[in-house]
Design a protein around this motif. Sequence first.
Motif, PDB file in Angstrom:
ATOM      1  N   ALA A 176      -7.573  14.703  89.746  1.00 57.65           N
ATOM      2  CA  ALA A 176      -8.669  13.691  90.311  1.00 57.65           C
ATOM      3  C   ALA A 176      -9.784  14.468  90.825  1.00 57.65           C
ATOM      4  N   GLY A 177      -9.331  15.348  91.679  1.00 56.15           N
ATOM      5  CA  GLY A 177     -10.193  16.073  92.486  1.00 56.15           C
ATOM      6  C   GLY A 177     -10.999  17.099  91.892  1.00 56.15           C
ATOM      7  N   VAL A 178     -10.247  17.652  90.621  1.00 56.57           N
ATOM      8  CA  VAL A 178     -10.896  18.705  89.854  1.00 56.57           C
ATOM      9  C   VAL A 178     -12.162  17.985  88.824  1.00 56.57           C
ATOM     10  N   THR A 179     -11.753  16.762  88.429  1.00 51.69           N
ATOM     11  CA  THR A 179     -12.493  15.818  87.546  1.00 51.69           C
ATOM     12  C   THR A 179     -13.741  15.556  88.373  1.00 51.69           C
ATOM     13  N   GLU A 180     -13.610  15.212  89.483  1.00 51.42           N
ATOM     14  CA  GLU A 180     -14.963  14.849  90.379  1.00 51.42           C
ATOM     15  C   GLU A 180     -15.809  15.980  90.415  1.00 51.42           C
ATOM     16  N   GLN A 181     -15.241  17.379  90.536  1.00 53.11           N
ATOM     17  CA  GLN A 181     -16.135  18.325  90.580  1.00 53.11           C
ATOM     18  C   GLN A 181     -16.631  18.598  89.180  1.00 53.11           C
ATOM     19  N   HIS A 183     -18.000  26.523  86.829  1.00 54.88           N
ATOM     20  CA  HIS A 183     -18.448  25.266  87.333  1.00 54.88           C
ATOM     21  C   HIS A 183     -17.525  24.665  88.332  1.00 54.88           C
ATOM     22  N   THR A 184     -16.173  24.877  87.815  1.00 55.15           N
ATOM     23  CA  THR A 184     -15.277  24.132  88.715  1.00 55.15           C
ATOM     24  C   THR A 184     -15.126  24.574  90.169  1.00 55.15           C
ATOM     25  N   ILE A 185     -15.312  25.925  90.370  1.00 56.64           N
ATOM     26  CA  ILE A 185     -15.080  26.680  91.663  1.00 56.64           C
ATOM     27  C   ILE A 185     -16.186  26.997  92.375  1.00 56.64           C
ATOM     28  N   GLU A 186     -17.493  26.766  91.784  1.00 61.44           N
ATOM     29  CA  GLU A 186     -18.627  27.078  92.172  1.00 61.44           C
ATOM     30  C   GLU A 186     -18.818  26.393  93.597  1.00 61.44           C
ATOM     31  N   GLU A 243      -7.832 -17.971  80.912  1.00 59.55           N
ATOM     32  CA  GLU A 243      -7.764 -17.426  82.577  1.00 59.55           C
ATOM     33  C   GLU A 243      -8.794 -16.711  82.651  1.00 59.55           C
ATOM     34  N   ARG A 244      -9.567 -16.997  83.967  1.00 58.52           N
ATOM     35  CA  ARG A 244     -10.827 -16.252  84.345  1.00 58.52           C
ATOM     36  C   ARG A 244     -10.487 -14.921  84.736  1.00 58.52           C
ATOM     37  N   ALA A 245     -11.047 -13.752  84.524  1.00 55.47           N
ATOM     38  CA  ALA A 245     -10.874 -12.573  84.829  1.00 55.47           C
ATOM     39  C   ALA A 245     -11.223 -12.383  86.174  1.00 55.47           C
ATOM     40  N   LYS A 246     -10.474 -11.950  87.213  1.00 53.90           N
ATOM     41  CA  LYS A 246     -10.715 -11.673  88.475  1.00 53.90           C
ATOM     42  C   LYS A 246     -12.120 -10.699  88.691  1.00 53.90           C
ATOM     43  N   LYS A 247     -12.759 -10.910  89.282  1.00 47.25           N
ATOM     44  CA  LYS A 247     -13.821  -9.968  89.787  1.00 47.25           C
ATOM     45  C   LYS A 247     -13.387  -8.846  91.002  1.00 47.25           C
ATOM     46  N   VAL A 248     -13.641  -7.484  90.778  1.00 44.21           N
ATOM     47  CA  VAL A 248     -13.278  -6.688  91.655  1.00 44.21           C
ATOM     48  C   VAL A 248     -14.217  -5.642  92.010  1.00 44.21           C
ATOM     49  N   PRO A 249     -14.220  -5.151  92.867  1.00 40.78           N
ATOM     50  CA  PRO A 249     -15.254  -3.894  93.318  1.00 40.78           C
ATOM     51  C   PRO A 249     -15.027  -2.828  92.314  1.00 40.78           C
ATOM     52  N   LEU A 250     -15.798  -2.127  91.603  1.00 36.53           N
ATOM     53  CA  LEU A 250     -15.427  -0.886  90.869  1.00 36.53           C
ATOM     54  C   LEU A 250     -14.603   0.174  91.611  1.00 36.53           C
ATOM     55  N   LEU A 251     -14.600   0.053  93.032  1.00 34.43           N
ATOM     56  CA  LEU A 251     -13.748   1.042  94.012  1.00 34.43           C
ATOM     57  C   LEU A 251     -12.530   0.875  93.483  1.00 34.43           C
ATOM     58  N   GLU A 252     -11.932  -0.480  93.283  1.00 33.95           N
ATOM     59  CA  GLU A 252     -10.651  -0.571  92.725  1.00 33.95           C
ATOM     60  C   GLU A 252     -10.096   0.044  91.620  1.00 33.95           C
ATOM     61  N   LEU A 253     -11.018   0.526  90.602  1.00 27.42           N
ATOM     62  CA  LEU A 253     -10.669   0.908  89.447  1.00 27.42           C
ATOM     63  C   LEU A 253     -11.069   2.453  89.281  1.00 27.42           C
ATOM     64  N   ALA A 254     -11.778   2.660  89.929  1.00 23.13           N
ATOM     65  CA  ALA A 254     -12.738   4.227  89.697  1.00 23.13           C
ATOM     66  C   ALA A 254     -13.103   4.968  90.849  1.00 23.13           C
ATOM     67  N   HIS A 255     -13.109   6.252  90.923  1.00 22.60           N
ATOM     68  CA  HIS A 255     -13.718   6.882  91.755  1.00 22.60           C
ATOM     69  C   HIS A 255     -14.893   7.660  91.285  1.00 22.60           C
ATOM     70  N   ALA A 256     -15.547   8.381  91.908  1.00 23.83           N
ATOM     71  CA  ALA A 256     -16.916   8.616  91.575  1.00 23.83           C
ATOM     72  C   ALA A 256     -17.500   9.923  92.315  1.00 23.83           C
ATOM     73  N   ARG A 257     -18.528  10.799  91.829  1.00 22.47           N
ATOM     74  CA  ARG A 257     -19.274  11.695  92.651  1.00 22.47           C
ATOM     75  C   ARG A 257     -20.425  11.855  92.082  1.00 22.47           C
ATOM     76  N   SER A 258     -21.445  12.121  92.831  1.00 23.86           N
ATOM     77  CA  SER A 258     -23.050  12.122  92.458  1.00 23.86           C
ATOM     78  C   SER A 258     -23.517  13.484  92.718  1.00 23.86           C
ATOM     79  N   GLY A 259     -24.359  14.079  92.002  1.00 20.98           N
ATOM     80  CA  GLY A 259     -25.207  15.183  92.237  1.00 20.98           C
ATOM     81  C   GLY A 259     -26.566  15.155  92.015  1.00 20.98           C
ATOM     82  N   ASP A 260     -27.346  15.972  91.883  1.00 23.50           N
ATOM     83  CA  ASP A 260     -28.816  16.005  91.584  1.00 23.50           C
ATOM     84  C   ASP A 260     -29.290  17.338  90.747  1.00 23.50           C
ATOM     85  N   LYS A 261     -30.449  16.910  90.042  1.00 25.30           N
ATOM     86  CA  LYS A 261     -30.989  18.032  89.227  1.00 25.30           C
ATOM     87  C   LYS A 261     -32.484  17.578  88.977  1.00 25.30           C
TER      88      LYS A 261
END
Lengths: 366, 120
Positions: free
Chosen positions: A268-273, A214-217, B13-31
Amino acid sequence: MTPRGSPPTIRIAAGQGFWGDWLEAPYRQVTGGPIDYLVMDYLAEVTMSIMQKQKSRDPSLGYAKDFVPLMERILPLLVERRIKVVANAGGVNPRACAQAVAATGRRLGLGGKLAIGVVTGDDLLPRLDELLAQGHELRNLDTGRPLSDVRARVQAANAYLGAWPVVEALRQGAGIVITGRVTDTGLTLGPMIDAFGWRPGDWDLLAAGTVAGHTIECGAQCSGGNCLVDWERIPDLANVGYPIVEAHPDGTFEVTKHPGTGGRVTVAGVTEQLVYEMGNPAEYITPDCVADFTTIRLEQVGRDRVRFSGIKGRPATDKLKVSIAYFYGHKAVGTLVYAWPDARRRPPIGCCGSACAIWDSSSRRS
Amino acid sequence: MTGRGRGRGRGRERAKKVPLLELAHARSGDKGDTANIGLIANRPEYYPILVKQVTAARVARHFKGMIKGNVERYELPNLGALNFLLHGALDGGGTISLKTDAQGKVFSTALLRMEIEGPR
């Protein structure tokens, strides 16, 4: 090259992540450093129906045609360096694909030096009515609707096979294994099973090989391509290094790439995959096992080197998934060109729908 | 990036609102007709913040009007990641969808626009 005092490490290089991927990548994987296996994934759901259509027009087609010139380029190197190839380039016609590669090999004077294995059995198109008659409804996994709804429009039907047919081909001495719809993960897991003598029932090991697959596919998608973290500083993506799995018999492995290549292999990059196209992470279902992605431990153990360990798996289910394509109408995407003069004001007359609104608002400024 | 709206009042003290972009990264896919978003904490200490605030319900609200089905969430503490399944997100699925982004590739970064209360 098989078992008999299992080698401590095998190097499996990914050369293609989809049909139409960068053709330099497999060549560079073969020439850029030592590898034992080159694995290439060509098939997506829609690819199968495209290939089936090509085959219906010409019975000698229906596979990834660009695989043959690629093999022509690297065959002498593969023989010289004893690198084995596993690719699902066969599409819906793996035999024809193998014959084309064999003819190329003979032309290059490699006759007798090359054993090609072919994996078939995934193509269910000729058996669909038989299966329906036996009471298999083949329900759509999303909608729950039975196949009978669309039976008349079916273009392709292929079961996802796993790693074991690949293993069988390797055990019979194949140096090149050409398959139809074998899973992306099975292409990588197969060589591990063969080299390390893993057995059915070694669920943790099979899960580890599945995670490696899955990692390298998706090729460079785990080695810096498409990575969101620090992406502007990822070096030389134009020469991105495709991933290589260095696998050990105990199911641990490292993902890396050839030295001197672009891209970056990080946790980080591997986790995204890893999370790409993920369903329930505790149940990543393949024909070979059910892999638990919540058990994966990752560690950056060097530059461009991530170590995987701790992976657990459970028994495979008793079913296979079938990818079925049917005709559903036409879809086309087009571009309209408007030239000077008055280019910005003319589009609303020539098109319709929401795009016009956007054009409208921008053209007001002109 | 500035904290919009009022804090819930309790914390001094009020927590500061931040976009998730500052705390995380992401990837999406489909099935099929489901898009997934893997949301990955940039640092281990951010993971509990994601778990607490980026709930399935909030993600469903974030994408209101864009998806037809429900949202499921799975936790991967080993990777500091959450996985969201957005059902009915692709207008029938990548092969038949008339959406511009038929395979749901941009759901990941679209989620990173969500604002949450950042670390204090």
